[in-house]
Design a protein around this motif. Structure first.
Motif, mmCIF file in Angstrom:
data_model
loop_
_atom_site.group_PDB
_atom_site.id
_atom_site.type_symbol
_atom_site.label_atom_id
_atom_site.label_comp_id
_atom_site.label_asym_id
_atom_site.label_seq_id
_atom_site.Cartn_x
_atom_site.Cartn_y
_atom_site.Cartn_z
ATOM 1 N N ILE A 197 -22.525 -40.907 0.853
ATOM 2 C CA ILE A 197 -21.625 -40.350 -0.208
ATOM 3 C C ILE A 197 -22.431 -40.309 -1.439
ATOM 4 O O ILE A 197 -22.379 -39.489 -2.369
ATOM 5 N N GLY A 198 -23.311 -41.429 -1.790
ATOM 6 C CA GLY A 198 -23.906 -41.432 -3.099
ATOM 7 C C GLY A 198 -24.924 -40.249 -3.100
ATOM 8 O O GLY A 198 -25.120 -39.736 -4.373
ATOM 9 N N THR A 199 -25.376 -39.935 -2.066
ATOM 10 C CA THR A 199 -26.331 -38.772 -2.013
ATOM 11 C C THR A 199 -25.580 -37.577 -2.471
ATOM 12 O O THR A 199 -26.426 -36.705 -3.318
ATOM 13 N N HIS A 200 -24.557 -37.316 -2.052
ATOM 14 C CA HIS A 200 -24.068 -35.929 -2.096
ATOM 15 C C HIS A 200 -23.552 -35.977 -3.657
ATOM 16 O O HIS A 200 -23.464 -34.735 -4.109
ATOM 17 N N LEU A 201 -22.991 -37.071 -4.110
ATOM 18 C CA LEU A 201 -22.377 -37.169 -5.481
ATOM 19 C C LEU A 201 -23.472 -36.818 -6.143
ATOM 20 O O LEU A 201 -23.566 -35.818 -7.355
ATOM 21 N N ARG A 202 -24.909 -37.493 -6.120
ATOM 22 C CA ARG A 202 -26.137 -37.173 -7.250
ATOM 23 C C ARG A 202 -26.311 -35.784 -6.981
ATOM 24 O O ARG A 202 -26.526 -35.201 -8.027
ATOM 25 N N GLU A 203 -26.575 -35.175 -5.864
ATOM 26 C CA GLU A 203 -26.913 -33.699 -5.640
ATOM 27 C C GLU A 203 -25.782 -32.805 -6.052
ATOM 28 O O GLU A 203 -26.193 -31.688 -6.836
ATOM 29 N N MET A 204 -24.582 -33.197 -6.055
ATOM 30 C CA MET A 204 -23.222 -32.300 -6.588
ATOM 31 C C MET A 204 -23.421 -32.260 -8.070
ATOM 32 O O MET A 204 -23.229 -31.132 -8.467
ATOM 33 N N THR A 205 -23.762 -33.187 -8.770
ATOM 34 C CA THR A 205 -23.753 -33.038 -10.188
ATOM 35 C C THR A 205 -24.818 -32.286 -10.800
ATOM 36 O O THR A 205 -24.750 -32.030 -11.919
ATOM 37 N N PRO A 219 -30.728 -24.663 -6.660
ATOM 38 C CA PRO A 219 -32.214 -24.232 -6.433
ATOM 39 C C PRO A 219 -33.170 -25.554 -6.421
ATOM 40 O O PRO A 219 -34.075 -25.510 -5.845
ATOM 41 N N SER A 220 -32.513 -26.471 -6.672
ATOM 42 C CA SER A 220 -33.363 -27.864 -6.796
ATOM 43 C C SER A 220 -33.311 -28.410 -5.239
ATOM 44 O O SER A 220 -34.187 -29.396 -5.207
ATOM 45 N N ASP A 221 -32.438 -28.140 -4.708
ATOM 46 C CA ASP A 221 -32.260 -28.452 -3.245
ATOM 47 C C ASP A 221 -33.229 -27.650 -2.308
ATOM 48 O O ASP A 221 -32.757 -26.617 -1.831
ATOM 49 N N THR A 222 -34.440 -27.844 -2.307
ATOM 50 C CA THR A 222 -35.400 -27.214 -1.149
ATOM 51 C C THR A 222 -35.308 -27.328 0.154
ATOM 52 O O THR A 222 -36.084 -26.586 0.990
ATOM 53 N N VAL A 223 -34.506 -28.313 0.408
ATOM 54 C CA VAL A 223 -34.426 -28.757 1.972
ATOM 55 C C VAL A 223 -33.318 -28.357 2.687
ATOM 56 O O VAL A 223 -33.256 -27.469 3.447
ATOM 57 N N ASN A 224 -32.154 -28.749 2.455
ATOM 58 C CA ASN A 224 -30.837 -28.184 2.919
ATOM 59 C C ASN A 224 -30.196 -26.968 1.946
ATOM 60 O O ASN A 224 -29.311 -26.532 2.639
ATOM 61 N N HIS A 225 -30.460 -26.636 0.962
ATOM 62 C CA HIS A 225 -29.760 -25.514 0.263
ATOM 63 C C HIS A 225 -28.363 -25.804 0.136
ATOM 64 O O HIS A 225 -27.672 -24.595 0.084
ATOM 65 N N PHE A 226 -28.129 -26.951 0.061
ATOM 66 C CA PHE A 226 -26.586 -27.228 -0.320
ATOM 67 C C PHE A 226 -25.862 -26.613 -1.624
ATOM 68 O O PHE A 226 -26.542 -26.655 -2.727
ATOM 69 N N SER A 227 -24.799 -26.054 -1.649
ATOM 70 C CA SER A 227 -23.965 -25.802 -2.810
ATOM 71 C C SER A 227 -22.786 -26.727 -3.137
ATOM 72 O O SER A 227 -22.721 -27.861 -2.469
ATOM 73 N N LEU A 228 -22.321 -26.496 -4.274
ATOM 74 C CA LEU A 228 -21.280 -27.196 -4.767
ATOM 75 C C LEU A 228 -20.130 -27.310 -3.577
ATOM 76 O O LEU A 228 -19.638 -28.466 -3.178
ATOM 77 N N PHE A 229 -19.833 -26.189 -2.882
ATOM 78 C CA PHE A 229 -18.877 -26.108 -1.800
ATOM 79 C C PHE A 229 -19.323 -26.952 -0.714
ATOM 80 O O PHE A 229 -18.373 -27.883 -0.165
ATOM 81 N N ASP A 230 -20.423 -26.923 -0.537
ATOM 82 C CA ASP A 230 -21.055 -27.703 0.603
ATOM 83 C C ASP A 230 -20.818 -29.152 0.556
ATOM 84 O O ASP A 230 -20.400 -29.776 1.396
ATOM 85 N N HIS A 231 -20.870 -29.670 -0.640
ATOM 86 C CA HIS A 231 -21.088 -31.134 -0.943
ATOM 87 C C HIS A 231 -19.376 -31.497 -0.934
ATOM 88 O O HIS A 231 -19.136 -32.474 -0.342
#
Length: 371
Positions: A255-263, A147-159
Motif C-alpha cells: 500500500i505504501g508503494t502505491h501511495l508514494r507512486e500515486m503522489t 512518466p517516472s514509472d518506467t517499469v509498470n507505467h501505472f497511472s493514477l487510476f491504476d493505483h
C-alpha cells in the motif's frame, strides 16, 4: 510489511461515511465510491466500490422538459457500456444521491469518468448523448501513465484500482478486491484470534494434554499465519521470521508503494496527496503495533503448557490483544484528544482517495472540455 498477500480469510467489512471537502470555486461538488459490504466469495470483488455517492451544489435548473442524468464512463475502453446512474434529484440547486449497482459490481474496477448530461425528461436515455453540447459537468481519474514509472507505467487510476478495487497480485492468488480491504479483513482476524487466545487462558493448565492450551496455540499460529503468510509461518514455529526477505510484499509495504507512486502521478490532486501522507503515517503506526503482536505471539507459541498456564503468560496475552486492538482501531491519546490512527482509519481514508472533483463543462474553440 507483516500482513502478506497470501492471507485468505474474510472479516467484517465496515462502511464509513465520507465527508465531502469544501467546494473550490470551479468545483460544484463531489462524487465518490462506497462499498455496500455485500461481499461474495474470497475471489470475487463484488460488494466493493459498488456504490456511488453524489453531492453537488449550485446547479442551475435544467431547461424546460429537460433533466440532469449521471453516468460512469471509461473513455479508453469503448466496448464497455456506460453505467447509467440515473436522473439527479435536484432540490434547491443541490443534489444528494446514493447509487447502488443492482448486481453489486465493482464500479471502480471499470470506470474512471463521471459525467452529467442534460437530456429529455420525458424519455430517459439509455446512454449518454453523443452530442457533447448536452454534457454539463464531469470529472476524471487520470489514466495517463506516470512518466517516472518506467517499469509498470501505472497511472493514477491504476493505483486507485489496486488499492481499492482489484490488485493484480491478489487476483493471481485467487483473492478478489484491493489491498485496502484485505488489510482490513486480515487485521480483523488477527484481533479476533488474539482475543480468543487471551480469553481462553483461564482454562489452560500444566497438563500436557490440556485442550484449552492447545486452543491457545492454534490461535497463536493463526495470528502468525496472518502476519507472516502460510509460506513463512513455519519459520516462526519455533524460529524467528525474516521480515526483510518477505515475498510477495506485505500489505502495508505494498500500500505504501502505491501511495508514494500515486503522489507523483499525473492528475493527482492536493487532497489525494494530503490523504496519502496521512495514510502513510498510519501505516507506520500499524507496522509498529503488528511487530509487537508478532513478538508476543512468537514468545507465547514457544511456551509449553506449564509455562503458558502461568500468570506471566497471561500478561503477554493481554499485551498481544492490546497491540492488535491498537493496530485495528488506533490508539486514543487522552492528553491531546486525538487518535493515533490504525487500520480502520487507513481503510476510511483510502476510500476517500477515489473522489471525483466535479466541475462544469465549458466550450473552448468549439470543443467541449468534458469530451
Amino acid at each position: 510489511m507483516l500482513v502478506v498477500l497470501v492471507g485468505s480469510a474474510f472479516g467484517a467489512y465496515f462502511i464509513y461515511t465520507r465527508i465531502t471537502p469544501p467546494a473550490q470555486s470551479t468545483i460544484v461538488g463531489h462524487a465518490f465510491f462506497l462499498s455496500s459490504g455485500l461481499l461474495g466469495s474470497k475471489n470475487s470483488n463484488q460488494g466493493i466500490t459498488d456504490e456511488l455517492q453524489i453531492n453537488l451544489q449550485n446547479l442551475p435548473d435544467p431547461q424546460p422538459s429537460k433533466r440532469y442524468y449521471a453516468w460512469l464512463l471509461n473513455d479508453k475502453q469503448i466496448d464497455l457500456p456506460a453505467a447509467a446512474i440515473g436522473s439527479l434529484p435536484l432540490n434547491h440547486r443541490q443534489v444528494t444521491m446514493t447509487y447502488s449497482d443492482p448486481l453489486h459490481s465493482n464500479l471502480l474496477a471499470n470506470y474512471d469518468h463521471f459525467l452529467v448530461t442534460e437530456e429529455d425528461a420525458n424519455q430517459p436515455p439509455t446512454n449518454p448523448s453523443l452530442d457533447t453540447n448536452t454534457w454539463r459537468y464531469d470529472a476524471k481519474f487520470s489514466s495517463r501513465p506516470n512518466p517516472s514509472d518506467t517499469v509498470n507505467h501505472f497511472s493514477l487510476f491504476d493505483h486507485l484500482k489496486h488499492l481499492l478495487s482489484q490488485d493484480p497480485k491478489l487476483k493471481l492468488i485467487g483473492l478478489g478486491g484491493g489491498l485496502d480491504i484485505w488489510l482490513f479483513r486480515n487485521t480483523t482476524k488477527i484481533l479476533e484470534a488474539a482475543g480468543s487466545a487471551r480469553d481462553a487462558h483461564n482454562g489452560c493448565t500444566p497438563d500436557p494434554n490440556n485442550g484449552t492450551c492447545a486452543f491457545i496455540h492454534r490461535a497463536l499460529v493463526r495470528v502468525l499465519d496472518y502476519l507472516d503468510g502460510s509460506t513463512y509461518v513455519q519459520a516462526d514455529v519455533p524460529l524467528n521470521f525474516d521480515v526483510l526477505h518477505q515475498q510477495p510484499p506485505g500489505y502495508l509495504r505494498h500500500i505504501g508503494t502505491h501511495l508514494r507512486e500515486m503522489t507523483s502521478s499525473p492528475g493527482v490532486t492536493q487532497e489525494q496527496r494530503t490523504l496519502a501522507i496521512r495514510i502513510t503515517q498510519a501505516i507506520d503506526n500499524v507496522q509498529g503495533w503488528l511487530e509487537a503482536v508478532h513478538t508476543d505471539a512468537v514468545q507465547l507459541e514457544k511456551m509449553d503448557n506449564s509455562q503458558l498456564s502461568q500468570p506471566g503468560a497471561l500478561s503477554i496475552l493481554n499485551d498481544l490483544f492490546t497491540q492488535a486492538n491498537h493496530a485495528f482501531l488506533g490508539q486514543f491519546d487522552p492528553n491531546t484528544s486525538t487518535v493515533k490512527e490504525g487500520v480502520v482509519q487507513i481503510h476510511n481514508n483510502s476510500q476517500r482517495l477515489a473522489t471525483f472533483d466535479v466541475s462544469p463543462c465549458t466550450i473552448t474553440n468549439s470543443k467541449n472540455t468534458c469530451s
